[in-house]
Design a protein around this motif. Sequence first.
Motif, PDB file in Angstrom:
ATOM      1  N   UNK A  68       0.825  -1.221   0.000  1.00  0.00           N
ATOM      2  CA  UNK A  68       0.000   0.000   0.000  1.00  0.00           C
ATOM      3  C   UNK A  68       0.853   1.261   0.000  1.00  0.00           C
ATOM      4  N   UNK A  69       2.165   1.101  -0.201  1.00  0.00           N
ATOM      5  CA  UNK A  69       3.023   2.267  -0.367  1.00  0.00           C
ATOM      6  C   UNK A  69       3.775   2.722   0.865  1.00  0.00           C
ATOM      7  N   UNK A  70       3.761   1.945   1.935  1.00  0.00           N
ATOM      8  CA  UNK A  70       4.520   2.303   3.117  1.00  0.00           C
ATOM      9  C   UNK A  70       5.946   1.756   2.990  1.00  0.00           C
ATOM     10  N   UNK A  71       6.870   2.285   3.789  1.00  0.00           N
ATOM     11  CA  UNK A  71       8.255   1.835   3.765  1.00  0.00           C
ATOM     12  C   UNK A  71       8.523   0.942   4.974  1.00  0.00           C
ATOM     13  N   UNK A  72       9.092  -0.212   4.713  1.00  0.00           N
ATOM     14  CA  UNK A  72       9.399  -1.143   5.794  1.00  0.00           C
ATOM     15  C   UNK A  72      10.771  -0.818   6.375  1.00  0.00           C
ATOM     16  N   UNK A  73      10.820  -0.621   7.694  1.00  0.00           N
ATOM     17  CA  UNK A  73      12.080  -0.344   8.372  1.00  0.00           C
ATOM     18  C   UNK A  73      12.691  -1.605   8.974  1.00  0.00           C
ATOM     19  N   UNK A  74      11.854  -2.548   9.378  1.00  0.00           N
ATOM     20  CA  UNK A  74      12.362  -3.770   9.985  1.00  0.00           C
ATOM     21  C   UNK A  74      11.288  -4.452  10.803  1.00  0.00           C
ATOM     22  N   UNK A  75      11.611  -5.658  11.291  1.00  0.00           N
ATOM     23  CA  UNK A  75      10.656  -6.373  12.135  1.00  0.00           C
ATOM     24  C   UNK A  75      11.404  -7.179  13.186  1.00  0.00           C
ATOM     25  N   UNK A  76      10.699  -7.445  14.291  1.00  0.00           N
ATOM     26  CA  UNK A  76      11.301  -8.112  15.443  1.00  0.00           C
ATOM     27  C   UNK A  76      10.339  -9.170  15.962  1.00  0.00           C
ATOM     28  N   UNK A  77      10.871 -10.331  16.358  1.00  0.00           N
ATOM     29  CA  UNK A  77      10.110 -11.366  17.039  1.00  0.00           C
ATOM     30  C   UNK A  77      10.614 -11.479  18.471  1.00  0.00           C
ATOM     31  N   UNK A  78       9.707 -11.803  19.393  1.00  0.00           N
ATOM     32  CA  UNK A  78      10.088 -12.005  20.792  1.00  0.00           C
ATOM     33  C   UNK A  78       9.692 -13.412  21.221  1.00  0.00           C
ATOM     34  N   UNK A  79      10.376 -13.914  22.223  1.00  0.00           N
ATOM     35  CA  UNK A  79      10.168 -15.293  22.668  1.00  0.00           C
ATOM     36  C   UNK A  79       8.778 -15.528  23.247  1.00  0.00           C
ATOM     37  N   UNK A  80       8.081 -14.463  23.669  1.00  0.00           N
ATOM     38  CA  UNK A  80       6.755 -14.623  24.275  1.00  0.00           C
ATOM     39  C   UNK A  80       5.630 -14.648  23.233  1.00  0.00           C
TER      40      UNK A  80
END
Length: 237
Positions: free
Chosen positions: A64-76
């Motif tokens: 939809x035209x947004x810019x991805x900066x990054x992503x994070x997963x957590x153990x919970x």
Amino acid sequence: MDLLTEIVDRALPAARTPRLAAPGLATVLAVAAVAALWWPAWRVLRLVVTLVHELGHAVVGVAVGRRLRGFVLRADMSGHAVTVGRPTGPGVIATTWAGYPAPAVIGALLVWVAAKGWTAPVLTALLAGLVVALLFVRSALTGVVVLAALAGTGALWWWRDDVLQQHVLVGVGVVLLVGAWRHLATVLGRADATSDVGVLARLTWLPAAVWQASLVLALGLATWLVVAEVLAVLGGG
């Protein structure tokens, strides 16, 4: 045979679609059910479901035209994907909504394409997607999960066995579908303002219950597709 030819051969669909037989399917469903419901296995596999959830946010955000900066997963089992763009409007609403349905939709598609014999092209696309996802990893745990998914997908793709690929994709699809329901169950009936549902309610002024209902509907449709495909196989259709 050069490397390019090897890669092309592994990306093409099977010359003859393997028939997904009832006994094999029953075994796969049993293993997938144990994997998704047995706590020691789920404790690990839920990170894969969270990965697909966050990539759902990311892919729709970029679409939809947004810019991805990054992503994070957590153990919970939590995580977040950071996209940059307008703070309001349909783009951010679609991006926020996409997380919870993503594992169910991808799971249903995996089951469907596996039954149709298109496992090799799908695995090729998944490999490419995971390689791109590596560029946006923003934590050590996230990197471990993405690399593990890459290794498993790459091995299944390179040492190609059409029947094995078919059964594995069906199993993974079922795990993602069950996992999507387990993830959604954690927010149903709750009014956490920081959850996806809470953010959607704040963005649109629609009650959180409306957004919860839309997510249940999306997961229900994905479940219907999987159940219909499974019944067709078990019934010899």
